[in-house]
Design an enzyme around this catalytic site. Sequence first.
Site, PDB file in Angstrom:
ATOM      1  N   SER A 178       0.825  -1.214   0.000  1.00  0.00           N
ATOM      2  CA  SER A 178       0.000   0.000   0.000  1.00  0.00           C
ATOM      3  C   SER A 178       0.857   1.260   0.000  1.00  0.00           C
ATOM      4  O   SER A 178       0.409   2.320  -0.429  1.00  0.00           O
ATOM      5  CB  SER A 178      -0.908   0.018   1.241  1.00  0.00           C
ATOM      6  OG  SER A 178      -1.747  -1.108   1.232  1.00  0.00           O
ATOM      7  N   THR A 191       1.657  -9.780 -11.371  1.00  0.00           N
ATOM      8  CA  THR A 191       0.840 -10.485 -12.365  1.00  0.00           C
ATOM      9  C   THR A 191       1.643 -10.664 -13.651  1.00  0.00           C
ATOM     10  O   THR A 191       2.271  -9.705 -14.130  1.00  0.00           O
ATOM     11  CB  THR A 191      -0.442  -9.675 -12.653  1.00  0.00           C
ATOM     12  OG1 THR A 191      -1.148  -9.528 -11.434  1.00  0.00           O
ATOM     13  CG2 THR A 191      -1.321 -10.378 -13.686  1.00  0.00           C
ATOM     14  N   GLN A 195     -40.088 -15.677  -1.093  1.00  0.00           N
ATOM     15  CA  GLN A 195     -39.846 -14.243  -0.880  1.00  0.00           C
ATOM     16  C   GLN A 195     -38.404 -13.957  -0.468  1.00  0.00           C
ATOM     17  O   GLN A 195     -37.781 -12.996  -0.938  1.00  0.00           O
ATOM     18  CB  GLN A 195     -40.795 -13.699   0.191  1.00  0.00           C
ATOM     19  CG  GLN A 195     -42.223 -13.588  -0.285  1.00  0.00           C
ATOM     20  CD  GLN A 195     -43.131 -12.990   0.780  1.00  0.00           C
ATOM     21  OE1 GLN A 195     -42.698 -12.678   1.877  1.00  0.00           O
ATOM     22  NE2 GLN A 195     -44.395 -12.838   0.443  1.00  0.00           N
ATOM     23  N   GLY A 231     -26.717 -23.056  -3.321  1.00  0.00           N
ATOM     24  CA  GLY A 231     -26.545 -24.183  -2.392  1.00  0.00           C
ATOM     25  C   GLY A 231     -25.179 -24.822  -2.576  1.00  0.00           C
ATOM     26  O   GLY A 231     -24.182 -24.135  -2.801  1.00  0.00           O
ATOM     27  N   GLU A 240      -4.386  -3.173  -6.720  1.00  0.00           N
ATOM     28  CA  GLU A 240      -4.709  -1.845  -7.257  1.00  0.00           C
ATOM     29  C   GLU A 240      -5.265  -0.918  -6.171  1.00  0.00           C
ATOM     30  O   GLU A 240      -6.174  -0.123  -6.416  1.00  0.00           O
ATOM     31  CB  GLU A 240      -5.707  -1.950  -8.422  1.00  0.00           C
ATOM     32  CG  GLU A 240      -5.085  -2.454  -9.701  1.00  0.00           C
ATOM     33  CD  GLU A 240      -4.019  -1.526 -10.235  1.00  0.00           C
ATOM     34  OE1 GLU A 240      -3.902  -0.409  -9.732  1.00  0.00           O
ATOM     35  OE2 GLU A 240      -3.278  -1.952 -11.135  1.00  0.00           O
ATOM     36  N   PHE A 292      -3.215   8.800   5.909  1.00  0.00           N
ATOM     37  CA  PHE A 292      -2.408   7.617   5.589  1.00  0.00           C
ATOM     38  C   PHE A 292      -1.290   7.374   6.593  1.00  0.00           C
ATOM     39  O   PHE A 292      -0.832   6.262   6.763  1.00  0.00           O
ATOM     40  CB  PHE A 292      -1.770   7.760   4.193  1.00  0.00           C
ATOM     41  CG  PHE A 292      -2.705   7.390   3.095  1.00  0.00           C
ATOM     42  CD1 PHE A 292      -3.060   6.067   2.898  1.00  0.00           C
ATOM     43  CD2 PHE A 292      -3.261   8.349   2.281  1.00  0.00           C
ATOM     44  CE1 PHE A 292      -3.942   5.701   1.894  1.00  0.00           C
ATOM     45  CE2 PHE A 292      -4.131   8.001   1.268  1.00  0.00           C
ATOM     46  CZ  PHE A 292      -4.478   6.678   1.081  1.00  0.00           C
TER      47      PHE A 292
END
Length: 394
Positions: free
Chosen positions: A148, A174, A289, A349, A373, A393
Amino acid sequence: MTTTIKATEIRPEDFLDIDSRLSPDEIAIRDTVRRFVREKVEPEIAEWFESGQSPTVLMKELGALGVLGMHLEGYGCAGTSATAYGLACMELEAGDSGIRSLVSVQGSLAMFAIHRWGSEEQRRQWLPSMAAGEVIGCFGLTEPDAGSDPGSMRTRARRDGSDWILNGQKMWITNGSVADVAVVWAQTDEGIRGFIVPKATPGFTTQVIKKKLSLRASVTSELLFNDVRLPAEALLVEATSLRAPLSCLNEARYGIVWGSVGAARSCFEAALKYAGERQVFGKPVAAYQIQQQKLALMALATNRSYLLALHLGRMKDEGTLRPEHVSMGKLGNVNDALEVARTARQVLGANGISLEYPVIRHMVNLESVVTYEGTADVHSLVIGGALTGIPAFR
Ligand code: TGC
Ligand code: FAD
């Protein structure tokens, strides 16, 4: 004067008829990418996910489709609007977050970095082959101890004559091990700078990160730099501070604002179909419902996030979009998508945990999307700072 009111037909897949706000060109691009995902991604994705395989086999086809660096101008890129690029991200992530990530990292991070912060020579050398999917790129910002807070990175480059010597480590990258070229950010005596590092450069190695239970159809790697000697031409000349990599993140985050709508839509549609077919206590699940409320809330979240994405897309095309707006889109839409995925999983389920359906895959993928990100906390703090004028921060 009388006004004729045309009642819009309710279509569950687009309840608010948001598609009517798209131009014919945008719909054509959206439908082309949707068809690609249906034909090339959906039949394979469960297997890729289960076996932990990155769909890089699709890279050249994604290039031919025109989605790599899609909203960049020139150098073989399609040069579409930001909204069209967003629609493509939505369709790709309806397939899988790993596919959208493949495209985001290539176009919004690696290619954007070279396009925005590189020299004319670098743009000519790298962008056409990256747009065609012949060369795969990755983007190394995060480190084991700096996620971060990328400003605290330890990877360092020092000048040696006209060359640079790069040492350090990047984590959670990545495409790291499948990339032909890495855009790498490092501390220097002149501030944070960016470098283009081809895979074969001596001293540069990668390691695949194993035991990953999210984003399995995507390779994530560690990058290691041990006295990597780079020529002066490897430097992204225009990038002289943290502002440069953060500007690339805006582009990728914008894609996620849209992509997460696709993941949510896929989960909602799976739940609606399942609830209509599955019989419990003599009636379809959808007839109860308590289940209709879940479907209604899922539809609401999906439509709301689509509207938000479209609004931000129009702002980006007008040139009025700010990073704080992107933070609100990423925070809101990924949180909404997670909520939709978790609810859909329950509607299915036991089948909700099977890769025979897309829901559990999207659900666990979104656990990465909410973290990478910029985590949800980071984006909350960006918005909080903009609202209050008080940075929180540190
Ligand atoms: P701060 O002092 O606020 O800013 C430093 C300089 O950068 C400018 N700036 C931005 N510029 C453009 N876009 C933004 N979003 C910007 N945010 C800040 C700022 O104006 C300043 O410029 P200047 O010229 O005055 O120097 O920096 P900070 O150190 O306090 O950090 C701020 C913070 C926490 C928001 C930032 O560091 C941050 O965004 N952290 C999160 C890191 C992150 O998101 N990493 C993502 C890595 S890539 C990835 O995850 C890929 S996943 C795969 C995929 O995308 O599919
Ligand atoms: P940390 O920063 O250590 O955060 C830990 C916790 O502290 C989080 O909950 C966070 O929200 C919270 N926190 C942090 N700062 C504050 C604060 N100031 N106040 C309050 N709470 C705070 N990175 C790349 O550079 N390139 C890539 O291609 C890439 N791909 C990725 C792919 C995957 C699958 C994943 C999971 C990650 C990827 N990343 C990539 C890394 C990603 O960007 C980081 O994981 C992310 O930025 C968070 O950093 P961190 O994991 O170090 O968490």
